[in-house]
Design an enzyme around this catalytic site. Structure first.
Site, PDB file in Angstrom:
ATOM      1  CG  HIS A 128       5.198   2.803  30.120  1.00 32.34           C
ATOM      2  ND1 HIS A 128       5.376   4.182  30.398  1.00 32.34           N
ATOM      3  CD2 HIS A 128       4.824   2.075  31.120  1.00 32.34           C
ATOM      4  CE1 HIS A 128       4.708   4.070  31.832  1.00 32.34           C
ATOM      5  NE2 HIS A 128       4.818   2.768  32.133  1.00 32.34           N
ATOM      6  CG  ASP A 158       5.924   6.572  28.223  1.00 35.48           C
ATOM      7  OD1 ASP A 158       5.644   5.909  27.430  1.00 35.48           O
ATOM      8  OD2 ASP A 158       5.920   6.543  29.444  1.00 35.48           O
ATOM      9  CB  SER A 234       2.405   3.623  34.282  1.00 36.44           C
ATOM     10  OG  SER A 234       3.657   3.736  34.888  1.00 36.44           O
TER      11      SER A 234
END
Length: 494
Positions: A128, A158, A234
């Protein structure tokens, strides 16, 4: 000590005991301080030695320059009202600062983190972070920036693997996640809110978290940590006290909650190797959808013959299970002889098999216990689902309205005659908020904002970012099957 012995000889027992106690306490205090200092040095060493293998990832997407009166970037919206007012007093340009400067050499729309995975310039991060990227630049710890290309993406986990045109890089030291213990120290490094190379400390709070995202198709076997993780972190590493990467930071449950999630490094390493050599991660599948009886007591009323197990709710056309004797409505009570208690039990079994391997189910059907054999197949390309939620959070929240949303589940969408991309589920409404005042309640389905259809939590956040709160916000939503419209005026009109 000679002094104490002398006092004992002279009969000063009480004085001697007091001095002995004082010496013991002083020794214990010194020993405790020494332990604290060694621990302090250990944390500092991890931060210093591991940061060199952490990178900052800057992404540009094809978008337009924000208007001068556009609301602040998402990272600024996450500030508390009090802190925001304080910053605006000292930094008057904060509100009108765009999140990027279109056309400039260092412009970017969003930022994430990653780790150096190989000496040949491979960078491991979250999918992402780089999805829909127009250009990607990787910033190393020495401050240099380099263009990066995508080697492979895996939607279900992901994860993404990038590569920069550099050789002889020092890869991050990878540990193992299989031997993690709850309570161990955990250290996160990333670039939250554009603050590069921030280090936070905490613990391993839990392992094997598999009910974090609402989409059951997304691979979930997360490490939970209270080491602070924020948007921008992230893709960065979760480390142990030895400085070894034990996870890839991926999700947070709200900002500043102390609840973050990381992909175990054992799984991330396996997928990254496949992405590096083949550009994709080949999965096996059976093509069935199940729900654990323990997750919904009402289901037990429909299948009284089983107290625990996995109810087979769907068998996909063209999938491997369609060719077997398995039927919708069966309850899987064991997989290869092991109890089947959660959907994660099934996923782990399928993940561990190669295409063509057999799996044996013990199923309950009409009061009878049967054995059903299935053969796994390679998952066709295109079967991988899209991510169901913005992976930096299990939900999106807008503090101006006071509501939080998550993706629709298949059951919710079917019940309302919608597809899963025709709205978002309102999961929380803050007491006393504007939304509550205007009749918005948890459980409703938000379908439009300012006449624009909302298909995901990400779009919910983006539409509200570009909305002008001074003009009010129009909301379209479903409540108990009825379509409703509500206009939320600006705070000045309340």
């Amino acid at each position: 000590m000679k002094k104490i012995l002398l006092l004992l000889a002279l009969g000063g027992i009480e004085v001697a005991a007091s001095l002995l106690q004082a010496e013991t306490a002083s020794a214990e205090a010194s020993e405790g301080l020494a332990v604290a200092r060694r621990l302090n040095e250990a944390f500092a060493a991890v931060a210093k030695n591991s940061s060199a293998q952490v990178v900052v990832i800057k992404v540009t997407t094809k978008t337009t320059e924000p208007a001068a009166d556009a609301p602040p970037p998402a990272d600024q919206e996450d500030l508390s009202p009090e802190l925001r007012r304080l910053l605006e007093e000292h930094l008057p340009d904060l509100h009108n600062s765009p999140p990027f400067r279109s056309g400039s050499a260092d412009s970017y729309d969003s930022q994430g983190s990653g780790i150096i995975f190989s000496s040949q310039g491979h960078i491991l991060t979250n999918r992402h972070v780089v999805e829909n990227a127009d250009t990607i630049r990787v910033k190393l710890a020495d401050g240099s920036e380099h263009a990066a290309r995508i080697c492979g993406l895996d939607a279900i986990s992901d994860l993404a693997l990038l590569q920069v045109p550099l050789a002889n890089l020092q890869p991050a030291k990878l540990g193992t996640s299989s031997r993690l213990r709850i309570g161990e120290f955990a250290i996160a490094i990333g670039a939250p809110f554009d603050l590069d190379y921030s280090v936070t400390f905490g613990h391993i709070s839990a392992k094997g978290r598999n009910n974090v995202l609402s989409d059951a198709n997304i691979e979930q076997d997360f490490i939970q940590t209270d080491a602070q993780i924020n948007p921008g972190s992230s893709g960065g590493p979760l480390l142990n006290i030895e400085g070894e990467v034990i996870g890839i930071n991926t999700l947070i449950r709200g900002v500043r909650t102390g609840i973050g999630f990381a992909i175990p490094i054992d799984r991330a390493k396996e997928i990254a190797q496949e992405l590096m050599h083949h550009g994709r991660y080949a999965r096996t599948w059976l093509g069935i959808g199940v729900q654990a009886l323990r997750e919904d007591p009402v289901l037990r009323l429909a299948v009284p013959e089983a107290r625990e197990g996995l109810l087979v709710k769907t068998i996909e056309a063209g999938g491997p299970a369609r060719k077997s004797q398995l039927r919708a409505g069966d309850v899987i009570v064991a997989i290869d002889g092991h109890p089947a208690l959660s959907s994660q039990d099934l996923k782990k079994t399928v993940q561990s098999r190669k295409a063509g391997d057999q799996v044996t189910f013990d199923v309950m059907r009409g009061g009878q216990r049967l054995k059903v054999q299935l053969q796994t197949e390679a998952m066709p390309e295109g079967e991988e689902p899209q991510l169901a939620a913005t992976p930096t959070s299990t939900s999106e929240q807008d503090d101006r309205l006071g509501i939080a949303v998550r993706p629709l589940t298949s059951e919710q969408a079917e019940r309302e005659g919608l597809t899963r991309d025709q709205g978002v589920w309102v999961t929380q409404v803050a007491p006393g908020s504007i939304a509550e005042h205007h009749g918005i309640r948890s459980g409703q389905i938000l379908t439009e904002i300012n006449r624009r259809p909302i298909s995901s939590p990400r779009q919910f956040k983006e539409v509200l970012r570009t909305a002008d709160p001074r003009k009010g916000i129009a909301l379209g939503y479903l409540s108990e099957g009825s379509a409703r419209f509500e206009f939320v005026p600006s705070s000045a009109d309340k």
